[in-house]
Structure formats: C-alpha cells, structure tokens
Design an enzyme around this catalytic site. Structure first.
Site, short mmCIF file in Angstrom:
data_model
loop_
_atom_site.label_atom_id
_atom_site.label_comp_id
_atom_site.label_asym_id
_atom_site.label_seq_id
_atom_site.Cartn_x
_atom_site.Cartn_y
_atom_site.Cartn_z
N CYS A 19 0.81 -1.23 0.00
CA CYS A 19 0.00 0.00 0.00
C CYS A 19 0.84 1.27 0.00
CB CYS A 19 -1.00 -0.01 1.16
SG CYS A 19 -0.27 -0.20 2.80
N ASP A 72 -8.76 4.59 -2.90
CA ASP A 72 -7.82 3.56 -2.48
C ASP A 72 -7.27 2.88 -3.72
OD1 ASP A 72 -6.52 1.17 -1.55
OD2 ASP A 72 -7.55 1.43 0.36
N HIS A 130 -2.20 1.23 7.50
CA HIS A 130 -2.68 1.33 6.12
C HIS A 130 -2.63 2.80 5.70
CE1 HIS A 130 -4.42 0.14 2.41
NE2 HIS A 130 -5.59 0.73 2.60
#
Length: 395
Positions: A198, A249, A232
């Site tokens: 991520c 995202d 995250h």
C-alpha cells in the site's frame, strides 16, 4: 432642534470592501493568536517533547509529505510520460458517453479512469518478491528486515535516492536463495519499479494524480495523503464539482467509499489523519464507525494529538503567509496593499477550506451508506496476510 442622524443608504456602502475588511481582520487575529500560541518557548518545548511518542512522531513525520508530489515539474512530466495517456483518455471518452451520474464531472471521471488504469494496467501488488533464480514467489518465506546500510544488493547512495526506509529479507525454499525487497518511498523510482504494497501504491499514484489534476500554481491543493495508525494508507482528492474531499484507495481500485475499511474489511481503527498541502486534519469520524473505533486514548493522549495538529497547522499558516507576502512584493503595489492581499489569500486558501471541512466532519454529518457492490474483505494481499491483520471481513 437637532436634526435626525441619517443612516447611510445602501447605495453608499461598499459591501464588497466591508467584507474584505472583515476577512482581513479575522485572518490577522488568527495569525496573531498563532504567533502568541506557537512561537513561545514553552510551546516549542512541549512540541519537541511530544515527538518522543511513536504515534506523535509518525504524524509529524508526514506533515510535509505532499511536497513530495509538488513543485518538481520534471518529475511531474516524467509521470505523464510514463503512463499510457492515450489509453486513459480513450477509456475516459467511453466513461463520458456512458456516465449517468450527474454529480461526476470530467475531472471526477478522469480520476476514476486513472484509478482503474493504475490498478489493472500499471502497478503490481507484492505479497512476496519473485526469486531471481527460479522466478517463483509461491515458496518464498519472509525472514525479517534489515537497514539499507546492511544491504548486499543496493548501494547506500541508491538507497538514499530511492528513499528506502527498510529492506525486507526473504528466502526461496526451492533455491535457498536470499531475496531482498527494498521498501521504496521515492514516487519517481516507483514509476519504474511499479510494484509494492500500500505504501508504494499510494506514493506512486499520488504523483501521477498530481500531474493529471493538481494544477501548476502554488495555490492548488487537490491531493491528500491519508494515514491510518493501524498500518494502512490511502489518499483523497478534492472534487471541484462536489466541493469535497473524496476517498480513493488505489490498492483496491475503490472510489468514494470511506466505510470500506470498517464495514467491508471489518478493520478496527483508532486514528485516521489526512495531510494535504495547506493543513493536516483528523479524519477519524469520516472513516471509523463507532463499533470499530479503537479508543483513541488507549493509543495516545488525544489532547496531545490535537495540540500537534494545531501546532503544525499554525506554523504552516505563518510560513505560507510569509511566502505569499514575498510573492506579493514582486507586484507593483504598496506595502499595505501587499499585506492585505496576502491576508485575503490566506483566508481563502487556508482558513475557509479548513473550517468548512471541520464542520463537515462532525459525526452527525459524516454518516455514509456503504456500497453493497463491494466484496467482503480486503482484495489486495494474500488470504493469510489479510486475516492476520483483521482485514478479511470476518471480524
């Protein structure tokens, strides 16, 4: 007999000028309070001491992250040269023709298409790195992490250029070969490597997003890095048509679904903080539902976090005011007018957007209906990994 006092007629009052005077007075007051509150030695020492706390240190370390994606035209040009613009705009044209959502304007459709292109055509998710000998990653086991200075495959100078934070060490069980996987933070390097988790996904995506919609002037503030204390990161962009910050995202290819993490992943979270060019802001109420809220005070003192956010924003406003003043000095206007123009710019670029968003983030105004189209659980990452993180939709 004393003649009655006449009130000024509406035609004699310059309401535009009066409005500007009120804006200038308010901005002066805010800056003065910031000077008194944040330039004192007591507050500087308080801020310095708070940086010893891991969560506070993490938040502060990201306070200037947006600069990474701005102001370097050669890097932005490289981003545009690297992606397949003809493919993106060809698909964008199809989106325009088939779009039935009147709330989505051209910019929004462009962001949607970039999201689709980035996830499906450009970047690759890495569970475990491929073995350089056999090419497989199916039987690769993680052994831990090392500092870049201990690497056997990357020079220290290259690690600095690539902004490598840590290097994971893996081993291929078939070949018994050690594999190093550097965690790269430089978005320009990521345009070439195009792989990661991520952190890498968001870093690279945001550089491209800035190149496409960011605008070329210092006043533009349309991209935001979003950090979650529970490991995250994602991002947002400011929609000109909707006049609000919209969740993105890139790892999941998801658009405007702020409850994705709580409702679809089942993720419990404490803090979500957003970092855009003009300010940082606590977005926890936007992304965390009450039943998934980890008590903030169980992680870090809430008042300390609020102080650090206020302190950082206050210092940032003062710095930007000086920058705006210096820009105004290049104009052929007198000193008082220069300062007034700088006050007005700060008012419109900083104070109004921040105060407006703070009001929008009140818990009673942030309730969002989750999409029923989203699958349960995190889609990026292996099954074992998402389960170990409480992101598989079962909790």
């Amino acid at each position: 007999m004393t003649p009655p006092i006449k009130s000024p007629s509406s035609s004699s009052v310059d309401y535009g000028k009066l409005s500007e005077q009120l804006m200038i007075a308010y901005t002066k007051d805010v800056l003065q309070r910031n000077l008194q509150k944040f330039h004192g030695e007591q507050h500087r020492q308080q801020f310095k001491q708070l940086l010893n706390q891991p969560v506070i240190k993490s938040i502060h370390s990201l306070s200037g992250i947006i600069v990474r994606y701005r102001h370097n035209n050669s890097e932005l040009d490289k981003a545009l040269d690297t992606i397949d613009l003809p493919k993106i705009f060809e698909r964008l044209e199809i989106r325009e023709k088939t779009n039935k959502d009147k709330n989505l304007d051209y910019d929004d459709l462009l962001v949607l298409e970039l999201l689709n292109y980035f996830k499906n055509d450009f970047f690759k998710w890495v569970n475990s790195p491929d073995c350089p000998s056999c090419g497989s990653n199916e039987d690769v086991q993680g052994l831990g992490a090392i500092n870049p200075s201990s690497s056997k495959t990357i020079s220290q100078s290259q690690a600095i250029i690539d902004q490598v934070s840590v290097i994971e060490v893996h081993e291929c069980k078939k070949c018994k070969q050690k594999i190093e996987f550097p965690r790269i933070n430089n978005p320009v390097t990521l345009l070439t490597t195009r792989r990661g988790r991520c952190g890498e996904w968001v870093n690279c995506f945001m550089l491209i997003l800035q190149a496409l919609i960011g605008g070329g002037d210092d006043d533009s503030d349309r991209i935001r890095y979003v950090w979650n204390q529970e490991d995250h990161v994602w991002c947002e962009y400011y929609s000109l048509s909707s006049k609000r910050w919209i969740h993105l995202d890139p790892c999941e290819g998801v658009y405007d679904e702020p409850l994705l993490y709580c409702n679809n992943w089942g993720k419990r979270m404490s803090y979500v903080i957003g970092f855009n060019y003009n300010y940082m802001i606590d977005l926890s109420d936007k992304y965390i539902v009450p039943e998934k809220q980890i008590p903030k005070n169980s992680i870090v003192n809430v008042q300390n976090v609020n102080f650090v956010i206020s302190y950082s924003n206050g210092i940032n406003q003062l710095k930007h005011f000086k920058r705006i003043e210096q820009q105004q000095q290049q104009q052929e206007v007198d000193v008082n007018e220069q300062r007034n123009l700088a006050f007005l710019k700060l008012y419109h670029n900083f104070l109004v957007p921040y105060n407006k968003e703070i009001n929008q983030l009140k818990p009673e105004l942030t309730k969002t209906t989750p999409s029923t189209d989203l699958p349960s659980g995190r889609q990026s990452g292996s099954t074992e990994w998402t389960k170990s993180r409480g992101e598989n939709g079962e909790s």
